[in-house]
Every structure is written in structure tokens, then in C-alpha cells.
Design an enzyme around this catalytic site. Structure first.
Site, PDB file in Angstrom:
ATOM      1  CG  HIS A   1      -1.848  -1.144   1.312  1.00  0.00           C
ATOM      2  ND1 HIS A   1      -3.139  -1.152   0.820  1.00  0.00           N
ATOM      3  CD2 HIS A   1      -1.634  -2.383   1.844  1.00  0.00           C
ATOM      4  CE1 HIS A   1      -3.690  -2.328   1.043  1.00  0.00           C
ATOM      5  NE2 HIS A   1      -2.800  -3.098   1.665  1.00  0.00           N
TER       6      HIS A   1
ATOM      7  CB  SER B   1      16.326  19.794 -16.418  1.00  0.00           C
ATOM      8  OG  SER B   1      15.700  21.060 -16.404  1.00  0.00           O
TER       9      SER B   1
ATOM     10  CE  LYS C   1      14.425  17.221 -12.374  1.00  0.00           C
ATOM     11  NZ  LYS C   1      13.859  16.115 -13.154  1.00  0.00           N
TER      12      LYS C   1
ATOM     13  CD  GLU D   1      11.190  10.154 -17.504  1.00  0.00           C
ATOM     14  OE1 GLU D   1      11.147  10.769 -16.432  1.00  0.00           O
ATOM     15  OE2 GLU D   1      11.802  10.577 -18.512  1.00  0.00           O
TER      16      GLU D   1
END
Length: 465
Positions: A188, A318, A324, A331
Site C-alpha cells: 500500500h 533538464s 538533473k 519513461e
């Protein structure tokens, strides 16, 4: 400057065809009628269609309905295309007239022209080999297209299966390295009992291998083909023994046990076997989606996320934030997987859209299936090579989370009972004091004893007091 043309004639009249084209009038009409996607037919589908034509020529020859000269010329033309030549002549858009008549005629015309050129003739003069009378002999679009779709899917399957097994192997290699790296389990999305990073990722690998086995099982029905059913499954104009001989030749060409469908009408009415196969591809995509999402969560950070694993940096993350790095391979994988699921949705709808003796949605259905398999193969391979293989574990972060987890109170169930263990968990959550420190504070175990117990529980699934 206009392109030179030649004039050809069909049942609708005359039409201009590029002078140097190996295709003919019906293909030229299809090019004019269907400028839809700009996408030519899938290469495996082209090869499968040509294998069907070669098998048909061999079967017709064996049955005595096609003479030696024409049969040899057609087979030679097929072998040229299967060898990689003239594939640029298969030009009909993927979205075309129902059932795939235009694609079928594209193949018939190209092979007829190649055969006639081989016999000293010229393009557009269909003598001695005619597209319909000889290349398409004992066939109909009704049986050639569904057969070619099934054969093309079978041709793609080994590449897809290998890509997924490669990912499973890479995950297993990571899991083996980290089999003793303890971490907090999560259910959960909340703290749960301790486990190991190796166990977590080994489970991903097992799941992927099982999905491939299910996919290969689903593919078994695709080995049954309706070639020889001609129009509406009647077998009209096909000589006795043709369907068996054609299947034998396709078995030889494919290296697989291709057999005639037990009900020729069903083989062109129903695409349920393809829909089932697509459904299993979607199930595989679903598992890959879950795994990819988990890896993105595990690699989140590097300071404010989980950061339990680190993915290789393959590109800057980025255009505005220096330094970054994003989980781009996963993805990409997620985006591709959602497209694969969309293709399955379309396939299921098109399967239901068949009417009476034929499913006329076959060209788009086949295209959707081919895309799903190609995209899945490529994306899984890329994510494996540039994502999984370079992934490393942050062992200290994993251990830190494991020892701080409120879920460690579960280890106390046998010693002090569920109710008191729950009180320890609540106290840890309320105060921020780790369960191990509370255990020592309450005199149950020293902190060192508790940490050893955590490690034993994570690795072996048992707790000894």
C-alpha cells in the site's frame, strides 16, 4: 517534369502506372485511393505474403494445376523478394480497402511482373504469368491475408520473446548481486516487513519469464491457417490436396509446424486467435508497466526520493535545472507500453467488427498487432541495455530505510503479540524513534540483536527469539 507511365487495364478500365514500377494497375489505383498514413506494409507481413504465394505455387504445381514453367518462374520471383530485393515495390498504405485486397493484388502484380521478366517478358504485359490466374491461383484475399497476418506475427514472436528474456536475465543478474541487500518492503506504499532488494527484483524477472511462456502458448493457435479456404471458406477453385501441400510448404519456409485450419470458414470469419494473442501481449505490457513504474520509484531522488537504486545517466534531464538526471529509459518504456495497450484495444474492437463470412478489418488489425510487437521489442531491448544493465544499488540507503521502517514492529508479533507490537509501531510513528531503539528501550532486545533479527527476517523470512 512528369514521371513516365505505362497504360494498364483492369475490370474498371485503363489506368496509368509508373513505367518502371513492378506493381500494376490495381496497386496504382490503391495508391490513388488510399493516401492515408504514409506507412507502407510491415516488412514481416510482406515476407509472409510472399511465402504464401510461394507455397501456393508449389502446391498448385504438385496438384497439376500449374505448369513447370510458370511455377518455377513464380517461385524464383518469390525467392528474389524473400532475399531482400524489390521490397520497395510493396507500396499500399496500411489503411486500405477492407480485407486487404489491395495488398494481395500488390503482391500478385509484383510477382507476376518479376516472373515475366525472368521469362524474357516485360512489365505490364501479363504473359505467360498473370497476377490473378497464376500467382493468385487457388487463393482469395479471404484466405491469403489472414494467413499472412498469422505468419507475420509468428515471425516476430522470437525477437519479442528474446528481448523480454534478456530483460529478465539482466534483472536476475542484478538480483543475484543484491540478494543480501536488506531493504524495507512496502505494501500500500507504506512501510512493511523487511525484505531484500534481490528478492524484489528477482520477482520481476520471474514474472517476465512467465509472461513470455504464456505468450508463446497463446501463439500456438496461430499455426493453424485457412489457406485453401479461398472465398468464404468454401475451397472454391482449389484442387484436392492443395491446402495440405500449401501448409507443408509453409512449414518448410517458416521452420514451424503450420497446419490447415480444421474449419476453413472459421479461419476467415474469426480473428479470435489473433485477439487472444494480442491480449497476452497486453498482459505482458501491463506487467512491464508495473515493473517500469517501480523502477522509476526506486530510483527517485537523489535526495528527496527513495534513491534505493541508481540508473545510468544517458542524457541531461533538464533544459533549465543543471545536473538533473531523469529515468528516461523507463519513461520511454512506459510511453511505449501505453501505446501497445492502445493497439490491443483497437485489435479487440476490430475482432468484434467481423461480419458474416469475413472480417474486413484485417489490414488495420494486422498493422496494430505488428506495431505492438515491434514497439515492444525495441523499447524493452533499449530499456534493458541502457537502463537495467547499468543499474546499481544504494545499499546504505536501503539499509537505512529498512532499520527505520515502522513495519519492523511485525517482527515482534511472536514475542509480545500483535496488540503490543501495534503499540510499538504507533509509538515509533508518533515519536519518530526507530522500532529498534524502542525495542531496546523496553528491554525486549538489544539494538544489535534486533538488527541481526531484521537481517535474518529479510533474508530467510523467519524470526528467532
Amino acid at each position: 517534369m512528369s514521371t513516365p507511365t505505362r497504360t494498364e487495364k483492369d475490370s474498371l478500365g485503363t489506368f496509368q502506372v509508373p513505367a518502371d514500377a513492378l506493381y500494376g494497375v490495381q496497386t496504382a489505383r490503391a495508391l490513388a485511393n488510399f493516401p492515408i498514413s504514409g506507412r507502407r506494409p510491415d516488412p514481416d507481413f510482406v515476407a509472409a505474403t510472399v511465402r504464401v504465394k510461394r507455397a501456393a505455387a508449389a502446391a498448385n504445381h504438385a496438384c497439376g494445376s500449374l505448369d513447370d514453367r510458370r511455377a518455377d518462374a513464380i517461385r524464383e520471383a518469390c525467392d528474389q523478394v524473400l532475399g531482400g530485393a524489390y521490397t520497395d515495390q510493396f507500396v499500399v498504405d496500411r489503411f486500405q480497402a477492407g480485407a486487404g485486397t489491395s495488398h494481395n493484388m500488390n503482391a500478385n502484380e509484383v510477382l507476376a511482373n518479376l516472373a515475366n521478366l525472368g521469362l524474357g517478358g516485360e512489365c505490364g504485359v501479363y504473359d505467360p504469368v498473370h497476377p490473378n490466374d497464376h500467382v493468385n491461383q487457388s487463393q482469395s484475399t479471404n484466405d491469403t491475408i489472414p494467413t499472412a497476418i498469422r505468419l507475420a506475427a509468428l515471425a516476430k514472436l522470437p525477437r519479442l520473446a528474446e528481448a523480454v528474456r534478456e530483460m529478465a536475465g539482466a534483472l536476475e543478474a542484478f538480483a543475484d548481486r543484491e540478494r543480501e541487500t536488506i531493504k524495507s518492503g512496502r505494501t500500500h506504499l507504506q512501510d512493511a516487513v523487511p525484505t531484500t532488494l534481490g528478492r524484489e527484483l528477482a520477482a520481476y524477472a520471474w514474472t517476465l519469464r512467465e509472461q513470455v511462456e504464456r505468450l508463446e502458448e497463446a501463439a500456438k493457435s496461430l499455426h493453424r491457417i485457412g489457406l485453401g479456404g479461398t472465398a468464404a471458406g468454401t475451397g472454391l477453385n482449389a484442387p484436392p490436396g492443395y491446402r495440405e501441400r500449401a501448409a507443408e510448404e509453409l512449414s518448410r519456409l517458416m521452420g514451424r509446424p503450420i497446419t490447415p485450419h480444421p474449419d476453413m470458414a472459421a479461419a476467415m470469419q474469426s480473428m479470435a486467435d489473433l485477439a487472444q494473442f494480442s491480449g497476452q501481449i497486453a498482459a505482458l505490457a501491463g506487467e512491464l508497466t508495473r515493473i517500469s513504474n517501480d523502477i522509476r520509484l526506486l530510483s527517485s531522488g537523489p535526495r528527496t526520493g527513495l534513491a534505493e537504486v541508481q540508473l545510468p545517466a544517458v542524457q541531461p534531464g533538464s533544459s533549465i535545472m543543471p545536473g538533473k538526471v531523469n529515468p528516461v529509459m523507463f519513461e520511454m518504456l512506459n510511453q511505449t507500453l501505453y501505446q501497445v495497450l492502445g493497439q490491443d484495444h483497437a485489435i479487440q474492437a476490430m475482432n468484434r467488427a467481423g461480419q458474416m463470412e469475413l472480417n474486413v478489418m484485417m489490414p488495420a488489425l494486422g498493422s496494430a498487432l505488428f506495431d505492438a510487437m515491434e514497439w515492444l521489442t525495441a523499447s524493452v531491448s533499449a530499456a534493458t541495455e541502457r537502463g537495467v544493465r547499468g543499474m546499481t544499488a544504494n545499499r546504505e540507503r536501503n539499509r537505512e530505510y529498512a532499520l527505520a521502517s515502522v513495519g519492523l514492529a511485525t517482527l515482534l508479533n511472536r514475542a509480545i503479540g500483535y496488540e503490543k507490537a501495534a503499540e510499538v509501531a504507533k509509538e515509533s510513528e508518533r515519536t519518530g524513534i526507530p522500532v529498534g531503539e524502542l525495542v531496546a528501550e523496553h528491554g525486549l532486545l538489544s539494538r544489535e540483536q534486533f538488527e541481526r533479527m531484521v537481517e535474518e527476517a529479510a533474508k530467510n523470512g523467519r524470526v528467532d527469539f
